[in-house]
Design a protein around this motif. Structure first.
Motif, PDB file in Angstrom:
ATOM      1  N   ALA A  87       7.659  10.245  -2.907  1.00  0.00           N
ATOM      2  CA  ALA A  87       6.795   9.087  -3.156  1.00  0.00           C
ATOM      3  C   ALA A  87       5.615   9.071  -2.183  1.00  0.00           C
ATOM      4  N   LEU A  88       5.851   9.423  -0.928  1.00  0.00           N
ATOM      5  CA  LEU A  88       4.761   9.468   0.047  1.00  0.00           C
ATOM      6  C   LEU A  88       3.759  10.572  -0.280  1.00  0.00           C
ATOM      7  N   ASN A  89       4.264  11.729  -0.694  1.00  0.00           N
ATOM      8  CA  ASN A  89       3.358  12.821  -1.072  1.00  0.00           C
ATOM      9  C   ASN A  89       2.517  12.447  -2.292  1.00  0.00           C
ATOM     10  N   ASN A  90       3.132  11.796  -3.272  1.00  0.00           N
ATOM     11  CA  ASN A  90       2.379  11.337  -4.449  1.00  0.00           C
ATOM     12  C   ASN A  90       1.327  10.315  -4.047  1.00  0.00           C
ATOM     13  N   ALA A 140      -0.126  10.026  -1.091  1.00  0.00           N
ATOM     14  CA  ALA A 140      -1.172  10.717  -0.327  1.00  0.00           C
ATOM     15  C   ALA A 140      -2.092  11.503  -1.251  1.00  0.00           C
ATOM     16  N   GLU A 141      -1.521  12.160  -2.235  1.00  0.00           N
ATOM     17  CA  GLU A 141      -2.323  12.935  -3.182  1.00  0.00           C
ATOM     18  C   GLU A 141      -3.287  12.033  -3.945  1.00  0.00           C
ATOM     19  N   LYS A 142      -2.810  10.857  -4.314  1.00  0.00           N
ATOM     20  CA  LYS A 142      -3.624   9.923  -5.079  1.00  0.00           C
ATOM     21  C   LYS A 142      -4.668   9.218  -4.207  1.00  0.00           C
ATOM     22  N   ASN A 143      -4.329   8.933  -2.942  1.00  0.00           N
ATOM     23  CA  ASN A 143      -5.186   8.095  -2.112  1.00  0.00           C
ATOM     24  C   ASN A 143      -5.950   8.808  -1.008  1.00  0.00           C
ATOM     25  N   MET A 144      -5.526   9.981  -0.622  1.00  0.00           N
ATOM     26  CA  MET A 144      -6.138  10.632   0.530  1.00  0.00           C
ATOM     27  C   MET A 144      -7.126  11.734   0.153  1.00  0.00           C
ATOM     28  N   ASN A 145      -7.268  12.049  -1.110  1.00  0.00           N
ATOM     29  CA  ASN A 145      -8.149  13.139  -1.517  1.00  0.00           C
ATOM     30  C   ASN A 145      -9.538  12.684  -1.922  1.00  0.00           C
ATOM     31  N   SER A 146      -9.795  11.379  -1.910  1.00  0.00           N
ATOM     32  CA  SER A 146     -11.120  10.915  -2.292  1.00  0.00           C
ATOM     33  C   SER A 146     -11.823  10.346  -1.060  1.00  0.00           C
ATOM     34  N   PRO A 147     -13.138  10.423  -1.013  1.00  0.00           N
ATOM     35  CA  PRO A 147     -13.866   9.905   0.139  1.00  0.00           C
ATOM     36  C   PRO A 147     -13.671   8.399   0.291  1.00  0.00           C
ATOM     37  N   ALA A 148     -13.721   7.922   1.512  1.00  0.00           N
ATOM     38  CA  ALA A 148     -13.508   6.508   1.794  1.00  0.00           C
ATOM     39  C   ALA A 148     -14.566   5.631   1.135  1.00  0.00           C
ATOM     40  N   ILE A 175       0.826  -1.205   0.000  1.00  0.00           N
ATOM     41  CA  ILE A 175       0.000   0.000   0.000  1.00  0.00           C
ATOM     42  C   ILE A 175       0.862   1.258   0.000  1.00  0.00           C
ATOM     43  N   LEU A 176       1.881   1.286   0.833  1.00  0.00           N
ATOM     44  CA  LEU A 176       2.788   2.433   0.891  1.00  0.00           C
ATOM     45  C   LEU A 176       4.025   2.168   0.030  1.00  0.00           C
TER      46      LEU A 176
END
Length: 74
Positions: free
Chosen positions: A55-58, A60-68, A39-40
């Motif tokens: 890589a972590l910022n990319n 997070a941008e891809k995975n943390m900006n959409s609703p669960a 996952i990470l």
């Protein structure tokens, strides 16, 4: 040019990721579990996982900006 960027890259260990990147909201054990599950983004050298801020910022941008619930089925 590429070697210069690699030299400037900051590498973090799993404890750093848990404390600094996630601000302590995710435990060290959870970071390792997410890494082992793919996952990470990380690279393993010997027994240690190394992470880059980019890589972590990319991730997070891809995975943390959409609703669960976005990927959940009815």
């Amino acid at each position: 040019m590429k070697n210069e960027n690699a030299a400037k890259q900051q590498f973090l260990k799993a404890k750093d990721v848990a404390q600094d990147f996630f601000g302590g909201t995710i435990s060290y054990g959870k970071v390792l579990a997410m890494t082992k599950a793919g996952i990470l983004p990380a690279k393993k050298f010997g027994r240690v996982y190394y992470y880059t801020i980019d890589a972590l910022n990319n991730w997070a941008e891809k995975n943390m900006n959409s609703p669960a619930w976005k990927g959940m089925s009815k």
